[in-house]
Write an enzyme that holds these catalytic residues in place. Structure first.
Site, PDB file in Angstrom:
ATOM      1  N   ARG A  26       0.437 -39.315  35.950  1.00 33.96           N
ATOM      2  CA  ARG A  26       0.265 -39.723  34.549  1.00 33.96           C
ATOM      3  C   ARG A  26       0.422 -41.237  34.392  1.00 33.96           C
ATOM      4  O   ARG A  26       1.415 -41.812  34.841  1.00 33.96           O
ATOM      5  CB  ARG A  26       1.294 -38.980  33.694  1.00 33.96           C
ATOM      6  CG  ARG A  26       1.574 -39.568  32.348  1.00 33.96           C
ATOM      7  CD  ARG A  26       0.546 -39.174  31.303  1.00 33.96           C
ATOM      8  NE  ARG A  26       1.042 -39.456  29.974  1.00 33.96           N
ATOM      9  CZ  ARG A  26       0.306 -39.986  29.011  1.00 33.96           C
ATOM     10  NH1 ARG A  26      -0.954 -40.284  29.202  1.00 33.96           N
ATOM     11  NH2 ARG A  26       0.825 -40.194  27.818  1.00 33.96           N
ATOM     12  N   GLN A  93       6.614 -33.092  28.781  1.00 37.86           N
ATOM     13  CA  GLN A  93       7.278 -34.229  28.114  1.00 37.86           C
ATOM     14  C   GLN A  93       6.707 -35.562  28.604  1.00 37.86           C
ATOM     15  O   GLN A  93       6.430 -36.461  27.806  1.00 37.86           O
ATOM     16  CB  GLN A  93       8.788 -34.147  28.391  1.00 37.86           C
ATOM     17  CG  GLN A  93       9.634 -34.971  27.452  1.00 37.86           C
ATOM     18  CD  GLN A  93       9.604 -34.437  26.014  1.00 37.86           C
ATOM     19  OE1 GLN A  93       9.261 -33.287  25.779  1.00 37.86           O
ATOM     20  NE2 GLN A  93       9.950 -35.292  25.078  1.00 37.86           N
ATOM     21  N   ILE A  94       6.501 -35.655  29.913  1.00 37.95           N
ATOM     22  CA  ILE A  94       5.960 -36.892  30.510  1.00 37.95           C
ATOM     23  C   ILE A  94       4.544 -37.165  29.998  1.00 37.95           C
ATOM     24  O   ILE A  94       4.141 -38.319  29.839  1.00 37.95           O
ATOM     25  CB  ILE A  94       6.018 -36.787  32.057  1.00 37.95           C
ATOM     26  CG1 ILE A  94       7.467 -36.964  32.526  1.00 37.95           C
ATOM     27  CG2 ILE A  94       5.094 -37.800  32.742  1.00 37.95           C
ATOM     28  CD1 ILE A  94       7.710 -36.598  33.972  1.00 37.95           C
ATOM     29  N   HIS A  95       3.807 -36.108  29.689  1.00 41.14           N
ATOM     30  CA  HIS A  95       2.442 -36.285  29.184  1.00 41.14           C
ATOM     31  C   HIS A  95       2.390 -36.502  27.672  1.00 41.14           C
ATOM     32  O   HIS A  95       1.303 -36.751  27.139  1.00 41.14           O
ATOM     33  CB  HIS A  95       1.569 -35.083  29.566  1.00 41.14           C
ATOM     34  CG  HIS A  95       1.090 -35.168  30.974  1.00 41.14           C
ATOM     35  ND1 HIS A  95       1.896 -34.885  32.043  1.00 41.14           N
ATOM     36  CD2 HIS A  95      -0.094 -35.556  31.495  1.00 41.14           C
ATOM     37  CE1 HIS A  95       1.227 -35.082  33.155  1.00 41.14           C
ATOM     38  NE2 HIS A  95       0.021 -35.496  32.855  1.00 41.14           N
ATOM     39  N   GLY A  96       3.520 -36.381  27.009  1.00 38.31           N
ATOM     40  CA  GLY A  96       3.524 -36.555  25.556  1.00 38.31           C
ATOM     41  C   GLY A  96       2.611 -35.524  24.903  1.00 38.31           C
ATOM     42  O   GLY A  96       2.555 -34.371  25.347  1.00 38.31           O
ATOM     43  N   GLY A  97       1.845 -35.952  23.897  1.00 37.66           N
ATOM     44  CA  GLY A  97       0.953 -35.044  23.158  1.00 37.66           C
ATOM     45  C   GLY A  97      -0.086 -34.377  24.065  1.00 37.66           C
ATOM     46  O   GLY A  97      -0.459 -33.224  23.858  1.00 37.66           O
ATOM     47  N   GLU A 120       7.572  -8.802  36.822  1.00 35.47           N
ATOM     48  CA  GLU A 120       8.275  -8.381  38.049  1.00 35.47           C
ATOM     49  C   GLU A 120       9.795  -8.438  37.892  1.00 35.47           C
ATOM     50  O   GLU A 120      10.502  -8.840  38.811  1.00 35.47           O
ATOM     51  CB  GLU A 120       7.817  -9.224  39.256  1.00 35.47           C
ATOM     52  CG  GLU A 120       6.410  -8.925  39.704  1.00 35.47           C
ATOM     53  CD  GLU A 120       6.150  -7.451  40.000  1.00 35.47           C
ATOM     54  OE1 GLU A 120       7.065  -6.772  40.521  1.00 35.47           O
ATOM     55  OE2 GLU A 120       5.058  -6.965  39.688  1.00 35.47           O
ATOM     56  N   THR A 122      12.490  -9.174  34.501  1.00 33.36           N
ATOM     57  CA  THR A 122      12.846 -10.367  33.716  1.00 33.36           C
ATOM     58  C   THR A 122      14.063 -11.062  34.341  1.00 33.36           C
ATOM     59  O   THR A 122      14.725 -10.514  35.236  1.00 33.36           O
ATOM     60  CB  THR A 122      13.195  -9.984  32.269  1.00 33.36           C
ATOM     61  OG1 THR A 122      14.317  -9.094  32.308  1.00 33.36           O
ATOM     62  CG2 THR A 122      12.029  -9.325  31.539  1.00 33.36           C
ATOM     63  N   GLU A 124      16.910 -11.384  33.080  1.00 30.49           N
ATOM     64  CA  GLU A 124      18.107 -10.550  32.865  1.00 30.49           C
ATOM     65  C   GLU A 124      18.187  -9.427  33.910  1.00 30.49           C
ATOM     66  O   GLU A 124      19.280  -9.066  34.356  1.00 30.49           O
ATOM     67  CB  GLU A 124      18.090  -9.962  31.450  1.00 30.49           C
ATOM     68  CG  GLU A 124      18.301 -10.970  30.332  1.00 30.49           C
ATOM     69  CD  GLU A 124      17.081 -11.878  30.069  1.00 30.49           C
ATOM     70  OE1 GLU A 124      15.956 -11.513  30.452  1.00 30.49           O
ATOM     71  OE2 GLU A 124      17.287 -12.960  29.497  1.00 30.49           O
TER      72      GLU A 124
HETATM   73  C1  LIG Z   1       0.499 -11.488  31.404  1.00 27.33           C
HETATM   74  C2  LIG Z   1       1.283 -10.251  31.776  1.00 27.33           C
HETATM   75  C3  LIG Z   1       0.902  -9.539  32.910  1.00 27.33           C
HETATM   76  C4  LIG Z   1       1.586  -8.377  33.266  1.00 27.33           C
HETATM   77  N1  LIG Z   1       1.166  -7.687  34.374  1.00 27.33           N
HETATM   78  C5  LIG Z   1       1.780  -6.540  34.710  1.00 27.33           C
HETATM   79  C6  LIG Z   1       1.353  -5.792  35.833  1.00 27.33           C
HETATM   80  O1  LIG Z   1       0.393  -6.163  36.524  1.00 27.33           O
HETATM   81  N2  LIG Z   1       1.988  -4.626  36.127  1.00 27.33           N
HETATM   82  C7  LIG Z   1       3.033  -4.182  35.373  1.00 27.33           C
HETATM   83  O2  LIG Z   1       3.574  -3.118  35.683  1.00 27.33           O
HETATM   84  N3  LIG Z   1       3.465  -4.876  34.302  1.00 27.33           N
HETATM   85  C8  LIG Z   1       2.875  -6.034  33.950  1.00 27.33           C
HETATM   86  N4  LIG Z   1       3.308  -6.744  32.848  1.00 27.33           N
HETATM   87  C9  LIG Z   1       4.435  -6.222  32.065  1.00 27.33           C
HETATM   88  C10 LIG Z   1       5.716  -6.931  32.462  1.00 27.33           C
HETATM   89  O3  LIG Z   1       6.124  -6.507  33.740  1.00 27.33           O
HETATM   90  C11 LIG Z   1       6.766  -6.629  31.382  1.00 27.33           C
HETATM   91  O4  LIG Z   1       6.400  -7.368  30.213  1.00 27.33           O
HETATM   92  C12 LIG Z   1       8.156  -7.001  31.858  1.00 27.33           C
HETATM   93  O5  LIG Z   1       8.598  -6.133  32.877  1.00 27.33           O
HETATM   94  C13 LIG Z   1       9.186  -6.951  30.717  1.00 27.33           C
HETATM   95  O6  LIG Z   1       9.126  -5.707  30.097  1.00 27.33           O
HETATM   96  P1  LIG Z   1       8.936  -5.606  28.525  1.00 27.33           P
HETATM   97  O7  LIG Z   1       7.858  -6.551  28.111  1.00 27.33           O
HETATM   98  O8  LIG Z   1       8.795  -4.170  28.185  1.00 27.33           O
HETATM   99  O9  LIG Z   1      10.276  -6.195  27.929  1.00 27.33           O
HETATM  100  P2  LIG Z   1      11.589  -5.359  27.545  1.00 27.33           P
HETATM  101  O10 LIG Z   1      11.958  -4.460  28.678  1.00 27.33           O
HETATM  102  O11 LIG Z   1      11.385  -4.804  26.193  1.00 27.33           O
HETATM  103  O12 LIG Z   1      12.634  -6.541  27.508  1.00 27.33           O
HETATM  104  C14 LIG Z   1      12.792  -7.401  26.374  1.00 27.33           C
HETATM  105  C15 LIG Z   1      13.990  -8.294  26.620  1.00 27.33           C
HETATM  106  O13 LIG Z   1      15.166  -7.489  26.766  1.00 27.33           O
HETATM  107  C16 LIG Z   1      15.803  -7.790  27.991  1.00 27.33           C
HETATM  108  N5  LIG Z   1      16.393  -6.583  28.585  1.00 27.33           N
HETATM  109  C17 LIG Z   1      15.784  -5.386  28.770  1.00 27.33           C
HETATM  110  N6  LIG Z   1      16.615  -4.522  29.395  1.00 27.33           N
HETATM  111  C18 LIG Z   1      17.772  -5.199  29.595  1.00 27.33           C
HETATM  112  C19 LIG Z   1      19.025  -4.864  30.180  1.00 27.33           C
HETATM  113  N7  LIG Z   1      19.259  -3.662  30.712  1.00 27.33           N
HETATM  114  N8  LIG Z   1      19.984  -5.799  30.218  1.00 27.33           N
HETATM  115  C20 LIG Z   1      19.769  -7.052  29.707  1.00 27.33           C
HETATM  116  N9  LIG Z   1      18.611  -7.411  29.124  1.00 27.33           N
HETATM  117  C21 LIG Z   1      17.624  -6.528  29.074  1.00 27.33           C
HETATM  118  C22 LIG Z   1      14.692  -8.315  28.889  1.00 27.33           C
HETATM  119  O14 LIG Z   1      15.238  -9.108  29.932  1.00 27.33           O
HETATM  120  C23 LIG Z   1      13.864  -9.110  27.915  1.00 27.33           C
HETATM  121  O15 LIG Z   1      14.432 -10.379  27.720  1.00 27.33           O
HETATM  122  C24 LIG Z   1       2.668  -7.918  32.477  1.00 27.33           C
HETATM  123  C25 LIG Z   1       3.074  -8.667  31.361  1.00 27.33           C
HETATM  124  C26 LIG Z   1       2.392  -9.819  31.000  1.00 27.33           C
HETATM  125  C27 LIG Z   1       2.858 -10.603  29.792  1.00 27.33           C
END
Ligand SMILES: Cc1cc2nc3c(=O)[nH]c(=O)nc-3n(C[C@H](O)[C@H](O)[C@H](O)COP(=O)(O)OP(=O)(O)OC[C@H]3O[C@@H](n4cnc5c(N)ncnc54)[C@H](O)[C@@H]3O)c2cc1C
Length: 136
Positions: A26, A93-97, A120, A122, A124
């Site tokens: 940048r 941030q480095i790129h600004g707008g 895969e 979250t 949590e």
């Molecule tokens: C672009 C995209 C591609 C995807 N591709 C795939 C795919 O190819 N195959 C597939 O199987 N899925 C896929 N998904 C789904 C993805 O795996 C889920 O969105 C993810 O596992 C989270 O599940 P959820 O959205 O139901 O969130 P939720 O399970 O509803 O979770 C919501 C929030 O609550 C928190 N939470 C939930 N349970 C607990 C707990 N026990 N303790 C603490 N916190 C908790 C979570 O961490 C999160 O912050 C995809 C999603 C997106 C957005």
């Protein structure tokens, strides 16, 4: 599932690396913005984090080949995806707008990095796995 956590760590390292490379290029005020000391320090810090994430990812992959890497795969995915948040945030941030608009790849890096903390397992869920592996 464990394997996919490692590939997500690898994807996080990839997006971090791309964002870092982009941020280094940048230019503003007739020179690369990376020449400013405040920016140099940001880049040095995130580059160190990317190297750490890469090492954790490689180690988890190596352990996967040995047979068991539940804790290390979760740690690599957790850490690498959180590093990707910081690197892409700094790159925007480095790129600004320009960092925010879709015409520049840095916006895409930021959005892709965000996904790495959701799919895969979250953040949590990775923390839950690590705590379970620690026996707490
Ligand atoms: C672009 C995209 C591609 C995807 N591709 C795939 C795919 O190819 N195959 C597939 O199987 N899925 C896929 N998904 C789904 C993805 O795996 C889920 O969105 C993810 O596992 C989270 O599940 P959820 O959205 O139901 O969130 P939720 O399970 O509803 O979770 C919501 C929030 O609550 C928190 N939470 C939930 N349970 C607990 C707990 N026990 N303790 C603490 N916190 C908790 C979570 O961490 C999160 O912050 C995809 C999603 C997106 C957005």
């Amino acid at each position: 599932m464990v394997f996919r956590r490692i590939t997500h760590a690898a994807r996080s390292v990839g997006v971090s690396q791309a964002a870092l490379a982009y941020a280094r290029k940048r230019e503003q005020f007739g020179q690369p913005i990376a020449k400013f000391q405040a920016i140099k320090f940001k880049l040095a810090r995130v580059a160190t984090e990317v190297e750490t994430a890469r090492t954790m990812m490689w180690r988890a992959a190596w352990l996967f080949d040995q047979g068991y890497c539940m804790r290390e795969a979760a740690m690599a995915k957790l850490f690498a995806s959180e590093v990707a948040q910081r690197v892409t945030w700094e790159a925007v941030q480095i790129h600004g707008g320009y960092g925010y608009i879709t015409e520049f790849a840095v916006e895409r890096f930021w959005r892709d990095a965000r996904l790495m903390t959701i799919t895969e397992g979250t953040t949590e869920i990775q923390l839950t796995i690590i705590a379970r592996e620690l026996g707490v």
